[in-house]
Design an enzyme around this catalytic site. Structure first.
Site, PDB file in Angstrom:
ATOM      1  N   GLU A  83      -0.829   0.324   0.433  1.00 48.79           N
ATOM      2  CA  GLU A  83      -1.072   0.793  -1.037  1.00 48.79           C
ATOM      3  C   GLU A  83      -1.978   1.984  -1.112  1.00 48.79           C
ATOM      4  OE1 GLU A  83      -2.729  -1.618  -3.668  1.00 48.79           O
ATOM      5  OE2 GLU A  83      -3.004  -0.072  -5.079  1.00 48.79           O
TER       6      GLU A  83
ATOM      7  N   ASP B 210      -0.324   5.327  -2.470  1.00 46.96           N
ATOM      8  CA  ASP B 210      -0.636   5.820  -3.836  1.00 46.96           C
ATOM      9  C   ASP B 210      -0.661   7.484  -3.869  1.00 46.96           C
ATOM     10  OD1 ASP B 210      -1.982   5.658  -6.613  1.00 46.96           O
ATOM     11  OD2 ASP B 210      -3.519   6.222  -5.650  1.00 46.96           O
TER      12      ASP B 210
ATOM     13  N   GLU C  17       4.302   1.027  -3.816  1.00 45.34           N
ATOM     14  CA  GLU C  17       3.349   2.277  -3.336  1.00 45.34           C
ATOM     15  C   GLU C  17       3.197   1.600  -1.880  1.00 45.34           C
ATOM     16  OE1 GLU C  17       0.767   4.036  -7.081  1.00 45.34           O
ATOM     17  OE2 GLU C  17      -0.145   2.260  -5.719  1.00 45.34           O
TER      18      GLU C  17
END
Lengths: 230, 230
Positions: free
Chosen positions: B49, B53, B125
């Site tokens: 993640e 991101d 993400e």
């Protein structure tokens, strides 16, 4: 190396770009713009900085992900935040010799913008944005890994979490441990805002907000560390 | 499509990955991990993640940079922030049919994590991070531009700046215009912290911090809008 033009010795931008990015740009226009402050022209670095900020974020994130395979997300985030601050980007810009190529309006020059971390940091990100548009991710990855190489190795350990750092500061100074208190909670349930106050005995306090208790506590610890000169 | 294994009908992850990402992964491992919540295993989605991101941030930033060539940096930033919230990522995850493939511990299942915007946004993400590692930037750019296509076109105008939105709210409700006041300034000169309070007459107020007066005013306006239910 400078070339005399109209009687003024101008720094050789094309040569500097070729040396710095290890290739001549296809189009020098975006690089010109990346070096131009808002005080000098409407066609300034701001949009390229918006792009370059995300290019730098991805390249550094990917690098940390590879380089520190055993570290949890929190440690990687703290490393990333420490590597992409305005001050670090400005230092990279200075090391690369960006300063003579800045295009500043008179007021900004008089205000010392050529030595401002804010301006140099933004210009560095804008140059990264321009290079990404010109040459793509692989080229910009190589450039950033070279320019940031010493910085990524400088910290054997991830920077401390602000709450741990504050805890250690208090212990080292024979103070009571930090105490956190939620002093306000607002916003709807799906988007709460917490306000947290942290105190070290009667010595000092700081207050900050966040979208979770943990985030507000972290921000409050960081604010208090800053007050304490850390 | 499900395949019966050990008497339980399991959803077909390999088939879903092939359809969703338009290719079979070279290595399914990172995708397994991207679907795994911390309540289920130490090898969970958090590091992916962190990476995803930044991949999403760059792909959306570059897209906005191209798509809105006349907009200043502030408008692009507001668009970007609106497109990458947890709620939007969670909606994309639901639309893609991620939910049956989530790997949650019992407690997280009982707490409704399969329908949590936080969890689904993080998983989305993480999947982007896994796909980036597997297939590179060009492939993930194509995936994100398809999955976010309606969302980027949904707003003809950039979202309003919180200070403008608050000004308009006050006018529409026959209230006095918002007034901003710096109530605290702390930190050293090179890293100041400003605390700003905004009030609308005697109706409501909010306080927030920032590293500049403008940033603190913006955060205070956003906090007050949230209190007012916007």
């Amino acid at each position: 190396m400078g070339a005399a033009r109209g009687g003024i010795l101008k720094p050789d931008l094309a040569g500097w770009l070729r040396t710095t990015f290890d290739r001549a740009p296809t189009d020098q226009g975006p690089f010109d713009r990346a070096l131009t402050h808002g005080s000098q022209a409407a066609a300034n670095y701001e949009r390229l900085e918006f792009l370059g900020d995300r290019v730098l974020g991805l390249v550094v994130a990917e690098w940390l992900f590879e380089r520190f395979p055993a570290e949890p997300e929190g440690a990687l985030s703290r490393r990333l935040n420490a590597l992409v601050t305005g001050a670090v980007c400005a230092q990279v810009a200075r090391d690369l010799g960006v300063v003579p190529f800045l295009r500043l309006g008179k007021q900004a020059r008089d205000d010392g913008a050529h030595d401002s971390d804010n301006v140099l940091g933004d210009v560095m990100e804008a140059l990264i944005g321009a290079f990404y548009l010109d040459a793509g991710l692989d080229a910009v990855r190589g450039f950033i890994r070279k320019a940031w190489a010493e910085k990524i190795e400088a910290h054997a350990q991830a920077p401390k979490h602000p709450k741990s750092a504050l805890q250690e500061w208090a212990a080292a100074h024979n103070r009571r441990p930090p105490e956190y208190e939620v002093i306000d909670r607002s916003g709807p349930n799906h988007a709460p805002r917490f306000t947290v106050k942290v105190v070290i005995g009667k010595l000092a306090d700081a207050t900050a907000e966040g979208t979770s208790k943990q985030e507000a506590e972290t921000a409050a610890a960081a604010a208090l560390l800053e007050k304490l000169g850390n």
